[in-house]
Design a protein around this motif. Structure first.
Motif, PDB file in Angstrom:
ATOM      1  N   UNK A 199       0.823  -1.222   0.000  1.00 12.25           N
ATOM      2  CA  UNK A 199       0.000   0.000   0.000  1.00 12.25           C
ATOM      3  C   UNK A 199       0.851   1.262   0.000  1.00 12.25           C
ATOM      4  N   UNK A 200       0.244   2.332  -0.455  1.00 11.03           N
ATOM      5  CA  UNK A 200       0.893   3.638  -0.395  1.00 11.03           C
ATOM      6  C   UNK A 200       0.959   4.101   1.056  1.00 11.03           C
ATOM      7  N   UNK A 201       1.635   5.213   1.283  1.00 17.77           N
ATOM      8  CA  UNK A 201       1.729   5.753   2.645  1.00 17.77           C
ATOM      9  C   UNK A 201       0.356   6.148   3.192  1.00 17.77           C
ATOM     10  N   UNK A 202      -0.583   6.409   2.281  1.00 11.46           N
ATOM     11  CA  UNK A 202      -1.931   6.764   2.721  1.00 11.46           C
ATOM     12  C   UNK A 202      -2.840   5.550   2.844  1.00 11.46           C
ATOM     13  N   UNK A 203      -2.324   4.353   2.536  1.00 12.58           N
ATOM     14  CA  UNK A 203      -3.093   3.138   2.683  1.00 12.58           C
ATOM     15  C   UNK A 203      -3.819   2.687   1.433  1.00 12.58           C
ATOM     16  N   UNK A 204      -3.641   3.382   0.309  1.00  9.47           N
ATOM     17  CA  UNK A 204      -4.290   2.998  -0.938  1.00  9.47           C
ATOM     18  C   UNK A 204      -3.462   1.951  -1.666  1.00  9.47           C
ATOM     19  N   UNK A 205      -4.093   1.244  -2.604  1.00 10.65           N
ATOM     20  CA  UNK A 205      -3.354   0.256  -3.388  1.00 10.65           C
ATOM     21  C   UNK A 205      -2.718   0.868  -4.626  1.00 10.65           C
ATOM     22  N   UNK A 206      -3.004   2.113  -4.917  1.00 11.50           N
ATOM     23  CA  UNK A 206      -2.471   2.760  -6.108  1.00 11.50           C
ATOM     24  C   UNK A 206      -2.210   4.235  -5.823  1.00 11.50           C
ATOM     25  N   UNK A 207      -1.121   4.752  -6.360  1.00  9.78           N
ATOM     26  CA  UNK A 207      -0.804   6.187  -6.258  1.00  9.78           C
ATOM     27  C   UNK A 207      -1.132   6.852  -7.588  1.00  9.78           C
ATOM     28  N   UNK A 208      -1.482   8.116  -7.539  1.00  2.41           N
ATOM     29  CA  UNK A 208      -1.833   8.874  -8.749  1.00  2.41           C
ATOM     30  C   UNK A 208      -0.757   9.938  -8.961  1.00  2.41           C
ATOM     31  N   UNK A 209      -0.057   9.808 -10.075  1.00  2.96           N
ATOM     32  CA  UNK A 209       1.066  10.696 -10.371  1.00  2.96           C
ATOM     33  C   UNK A 209       0.797  11.477 -11.655  1.00  2.96           C
ATOM     34  N   UNK A 210       1.023  12.790 -11.608  1.00  4.52           N
ATOM     35  CA  UNK A 210       0.888  13.613 -12.810  1.00  4.52           C
ATOM     36  C   UNK A 210       2.266  14.113 -13.225  1.00  4.52           C
ATOM     37  N   UNK A 211       2.526  14.033 -14.556  1.00  7.83           N
ATOM     38  CA  UNK A 211       3.801  14.534 -15.051  1.00  7.83           C
ATOM     39  C   UNK A 211       3.736  16.036 -15.262  1.00  7.83           C
ATOM     40  N   UNK A 212       4.791  16.602 -15.808  1.00  4.65           N
ATOM     41  CA  UNK A 212       4.859  18.059 -15.969  1.00  4.65           C
ATOM     42  C   UNK A 212       3.765  18.589 -16.884  1.00  4.65           C
ATOM     43  N   UNK A 213       3.224  17.740 -17.755  1.00  5.51           N
ATOM     44  CA  UNK A 213       2.160  18.158 -18.667  1.00  5.51           C
ATOM     45  C   UNK A 213       0.774  17.900 -18.091  1.00  5.51           C
ATOM     46  N   UNK A 214       0.716  17.424 -16.871  1.00  3.43           N
ATOM     47  CA  UNK A 214      -0.564  17.159 -16.232  1.00  3.43           C
ATOM     48  C   UNK A 214      -1.166  15.811 -16.565  1.00  3.43           C
ATOM     49  N   UNK A 215      -0.437  14.964 -17.302  1.00  4.14           N
ATOM     50  CA  UNK A 215      -0.953  13.647 -17.672  1.00  4.14           C
ATOM     51  C   UNK A 215      -0.924  12.728 -16.446  1.00  4.14           C
ATOM     52  N   UNK A 216      -2.005  11.970 -16.257  1.00  9.81           N
ATOM     53  CA  UNK A 216      -2.150  11.128 -15.067  1.00  9.81           C
ATOM     54  C   UNK A 216      -1.627   9.720 -15.314  1.00  9.81           C
ATOM     55  N   UNK A 217      -0.836   9.213 -14.355  1.00 11.28           N
ATOM     56  CA  UNK A 217      -0.322   7.852 -14.375  1.00 11.28           C
ATOM     57  C   UNK A 217      -0.677   7.179 -13.054  1.00 11.28           C
ATOM     58  N   UNK A 218      -1.135   5.958 -13.136  1.00 15.72           N
ATOM     59  CA  UNK A 218      -1.406   5.171 -11.932  1.00 15.72           C
ATOM     60  C   UNK A 218      -0.161   4.350 -11.594  1.00 15.72           C
ATOM     61  N   UNK A 219       0.267   4.416 -10.332  1.00 12.75           N
ATOM     62  CA  UNK A 219       1.536   3.813  -9.921  1.00 12.75           C
ATOM     63  C   UNK A 219       1.277   2.815  -8.791  1.00 12.75           C
ATOM     64  N   UNK A 220       1.859   1.625  -8.936  1.00  9.46           N
ATOM     65  CA  UNK A 220       1.714   0.592  -7.901  1.00  9.46           C
ATOM     66  C   UNK A 220       3.083   0.038  -7.540  1.00  9.46           C
ATOM     67  N   UNK A 221       3.175  -0.464  -6.321  1.00 11.09           N
ATOM     68  CA  UNK A 221       4.392  -1.145  -5.878  1.00 11.09           C
ATOM     69  C   UNK A 221       3.998  -2.551  -5.465  1.00 11.09           C
ATOM     70  N   UNK A 222       4.652  -3.550  -6.060  1.00 11.35           N
ATOM     71  CA  UNK A 222       4.353  -4.947  -5.736  1.00 11.35           C
ATOM     72  C   UNK A 222       5.631  -5.653  -5.301  1.00 11.35           C
ATOM     73  N   UNK A 223       5.445  -6.763  -4.622  1.00  7.58           N
ATOM     74  CA  UNK A 223       6.607  -7.526  -4.148  1.00  7.58           C
ATOM     75  C   UNK A 223       7.358  -8.134  -5.331  1.00  7.58           C
ATOM     76  N   UNK A 224       8.650  -8.240  -5.149  1.00 11.06           N
ATOM     77  CA  UNK A 224       9.520  -8.884  -6.140  1.00 11.06           C
ATOM     78  C   UNK A 224       9.459 -10.389  -5.938  1.00 11.06           C
TER      79      UNK A 224
END
Length: 781
Positions: free
Chosen positions: A88-113
């Motif tokens: 989970x993210x630091x806020x407890x969600x399963x996905x983080x929402x990241x915007x690049x310099x142009x405002x485009x939205x990307x969904x980001x996840x961290x999973x175990x290796x």
């Protein structure tokens, strides 16, 4: 359409920032391959590894939610299936929402290796191919009760939509291949797609290709991970099988051999219905056509990622040509021959389930209070497989405690050997039987030449009882020396030298107990040589105390890992010094290898071998039979000859044909799967991770052991070293509730005992460590 959108192209430094800011992980990022997303390996500063997944900006957020929900569902209902876990993210969600310099939205996840290398990098053995099919069947079973609205999303890789690929065919450069694919697409639309609606359907994984399967490195090949759930869809179950089988086509005279073996192994786990088998050759061809068409189109649109996109295209084209040569009837006959109908046993009569409390009360009433149960909430185990135990509700528990199922619970080769021999003959050693001699030769070949005879029993207790009987008969003495909290068995004689088992029983005057060599609580500044000298002085004193009572020692019996005493590995020279002293006093050195032997330490097959000492007698217990009642007393022929002059030995079920068939199968599996090397390599990783955990928890005073044999001593604080018995109980019970089984040991029961079956993998270590950390944190807070 997402496949028309280029994959994200963030720099590793940006990935490192995402991992740190969204998930609290400081680490180094390295790019990983991907078709439509962007993936990075993240190696954290603590040594833990993760995968950071940055979704394509064209990806529907509902599709990401679908993938996350499926991973969480599989982890909950079938934790033995090797799929990644979401962090989970630091806020407890399963996905983080990241915007690049142009405002485009990307969904980001961290999973175990997940440890391992891609299947495409190894030569696939028949055993690995069958395990791959079983893993897919397990994954399919775990998804049976799962659904998500996004499962019905349009997906180009959905086999049900093959007829819609006509617009992509012009991108296939080879004209003959293009025409062949066009003919199949037309055939599929007319003949196959209408039939799919009649087949059983569910959410399926839909992408068992060699890049998405991870396997262990080395001779003991096994599936360690299934990754990339982005192509899941709701569709016919047999389509999942067809995808996997399509990648098992090979060359040679029988190109379907690998696919047939894969399908047959799946069919044994989840029987395929007649209509599914009838359609299977067309569905395998459909996957190959899809691979050729979609990758050709994608490579034309994204030339910068061309090599990765086309990685499976050539093999798919070759598979299509070979299927065409066989013809639809030939392929169908080949697969049908590999998958005979599976008889369905009648369901057992229903019985009312008993809750845990009722079972405990019934047990107490029938078995009495001398029996003990593990855990505050006792485990009702109904099935075992590999390194997993399953309870009556179907929940899986990672077994990091049981050394007895040495090669894994219910290993199919061991079970098959047992069943085959039980169906043929089971009798005793007063009749000639070749198998007991074959097994004796195989077993003795694992020992020094001086240990050249073996006698069989059913339990470690019987092995040790016989060893003590031989020691007394051959030395003419009766005294026995053991350590102060040892366990060697439960017969009247052996219980006397098993104080951890029979602490409340009166000790006979022929017994002397000495402390174990405590490598943790040694006096400050004491080196190994001083510890050895101190402990050997304790042994000398015990011999003297026996002498004062008019008793001479017959034997010193030691477990090389001092397991029940707290899991101590003695320093070099200690066991040799002990053997020398007991022999000088007229006794024998008995090495009890039940808990510490048979590859447990990783560096040697037997514990005594680590110390360069040769015992007079070695005892082995049920691990040599993977839990089947089988034990052995290995001994010098000179001693056994003297013993036989005055008595004889017979044990009805010791060395019976079924038991030795099991013993031979265990040796075969141990050698073929290279479990000694697995114990060494995975054990090294286990101890590295335990030491890393100890650095973060002051209540861990010591981590000790070797290979897949580890003791973690808990203390109130690492400076005072005061025993933390209550804390150990909290941790063990907390881990049980979180799905990992360990135990505790030692005079103060403050040492966590970790001693799993030998097929334990790095991925299992990761789960063990994560659960240990969570349980420690909960217990100390």
């Amino acid at each position: 359409m997402i496949l028309e959108s280029p994959a994200p192209s963030f720099e590793p430094e940006c990935a490192e920032t995402m991992a740190r800011e969204y998930f609290g992980i400081d680490g180094r990022a390295e790019p990983l391959g991907s078709e439509r997303d962007q993936n990075f390996s993240i190696l954290s500063s603590s040594g833990a590894r993760f995968v950071l997944k940055i979704s394509n900006p064209a990806e529907d957020p509902r599709a990401v939610e679908f993938e996350n929900a499926a991973l969480q569902h599989v982890a909950a209902v079938s934790p033995a299936v090797p799929v990644p876990r979401l962090r989970p993210t630091l806020s407890g969600s399963s996905v983080a929402r990241h915007r690049d310099d142009d405002g485009k939205l990307y969904l980001v996840r961290l999973i175990t290796w997940l440890a391992g290398v891609p299947l495409r990098q190894v030569k696939v053995s028949g055993a690995l191919r069958r395990q791959l099919a079983v893993t897919l069947a397990d994954l399919g079973r775990s998804l049976r009760g799962f659904f998500h609205p996004a499962a019905a999303k349009p997906l180009l890789w959905d086999m049900q939509q093959v007829a819609d690929l006509a617009g992509l065919l012009p991108h296939i450069g080879d004209e003959a291949l293009r025409e062949s694919c066009a003919g199949f697409v037309s055939h599929f639309g007319r003949e196959i797609r209408p039939a799919l609606a009649r087949l059983r359907s569910q959410v399926i994984y839909n992408d068992l290709n060699p890049s998405n399967v991870l396997v262990s490195v080395g001779p003991a090949q096994r599936v360690t991970g299934i990754v990339d759930f982005g192509d899941m869809v709701h569709g016919p179950l047999v389509c999942d099988v067809a995808v996997g089988a399509a990648y098992q086509l090979g060359g040679g005279e029988d190109p379907l051999a690998g696919a047939a073996e894969f399908v047959a192994a799946y069919h044994r786990e989840v029987p395929l219905e007649p209509e599914e088998l009838e359609l299977l050759p067309d569905l395998i061809a459909a996957r190959l056509v899809m691979t050729v068409a979609i990758t050709s189109w994608r490579a034309a649109r994204h030339p910068g990622n061309r090599e990765y996109i086309l990685r499976n295209a050539a093999a798919a084209a070759d598979g299509l040509r070979r299927l065409a040569e066989l013809g639809p009837d030939g392929a169908r006959d080949r697969l049908l021959a590999a998958c005979p109908p599976v008889p369905i046993a009648p369901a057992p009569p229903a019985s009312a389930p008993e809750d845990t409390g009722a079972l405990v009360r019934r047990r107490d009433a029938l078995l009495g209070p001398a029996y003990r149960l593990f855990y505050r909430n006792p485990l009702h185990a109904v099935r075992g497989e590999g390194v997993w135990l399953y309870d009556a509700d179907g929940r899986a528990y990672l077994d990091a405690y049981n050394n007895v199922p040495l090669v894994g619970h219910s290993h199919p080769q061991v079970v098959a050997a047992l069943a085959a021999q039980a169906a043929t003959l089971n009798t005793h050693t007063r009749y000639l039987h070749r198998a007991v001699l074959d097994y004796a030769e195989r077993l003795l070949s694992k020992f020094p030449a001086s240990l050249d005879r073996v006698m069989f029993g059913c339990t470690g207790t019987e092995a040790n009882d016989l060893a003590l009987r031989i020691a007394r008969a051959t030395t003419g003495h009766c005294g026995v020396i053991a350590t102060a909290w040892a366990y060697h068995g439960n017969s009247a004689t052996v219980a006397q030298v098993s104080p951890s088992y029979a602490s409340g029983e009166a000790r006979e005057d022929w017994v002397e107990l000495i402390p174990a060599p405590d490598t943790y609580r040694r006096p400050t500044g004491t080196d190994d040589a001083a510890l050895c000298a101190h402990w050997l002085a304790e042994l000398d004193a015990a011999i003297d105390r026996l002498t004062v009572r008019g008793i001479r020692p017959a034997a010193l019996i030691l477990d090389a890992g001092f397991t029940s005493d707290g899991m101590f590995l003695p320093p070099p020279g200690l066991l040799q010094g002990a053997a020398d002293r007991i022999r000088d006093a007229g006794g024998l050195y008995i090495a009890d290898e039940v808990q510490s032997g048979f590859g447990r330490f990783g560096k040697s097959l037997w514990g005594f071998e680590l110390h360069g000492v040769e015992p007079d007698v070695v005892t082995l217990g049920k691990p040599i039979g993977n839990g089947h009642p089988l034990s052995a007393t290995v001994i010098r022929s000179t001693l056994l000859d003297r013993f036989a002059e005055g008595t004889r030995y017979f044990n009805t079920f010791a060395g019976n044909p079924v038991s030795v068939a099991v013993g031979l199968a265990v040796l075969d599996v141990f050698e073929r799967e290279d479990l000694l090397e697995n114990s060494r390599s995975v054990g090294a990783y286990l101890h590295e991770q335990l030491r890393s955990t100890a650095a973060d928890f002051d209540v861990i005073g010591d981590v000790r052991g070797l290979g897949l044999f580890a003791g973690v001593e808990l203390v109130k604080d690492s400076r005072g070293r005061e025993w933390a018995t209550g804390l150990a109980a909290e941790v063990v019970n907390g881990m049980r509730e979180r799905g990992v089984l360990i135990s505790m040991i030692g005079p103060q029961t403050n040492v966590l005992k970790i001693r799993p079956p030998l097929p334990f993998g790095r991925e299992h270590v990761d789960q063990l460590i994560a659960t240990l950390r969570d349980s420690l944190q909960a217990a100390v807070s």
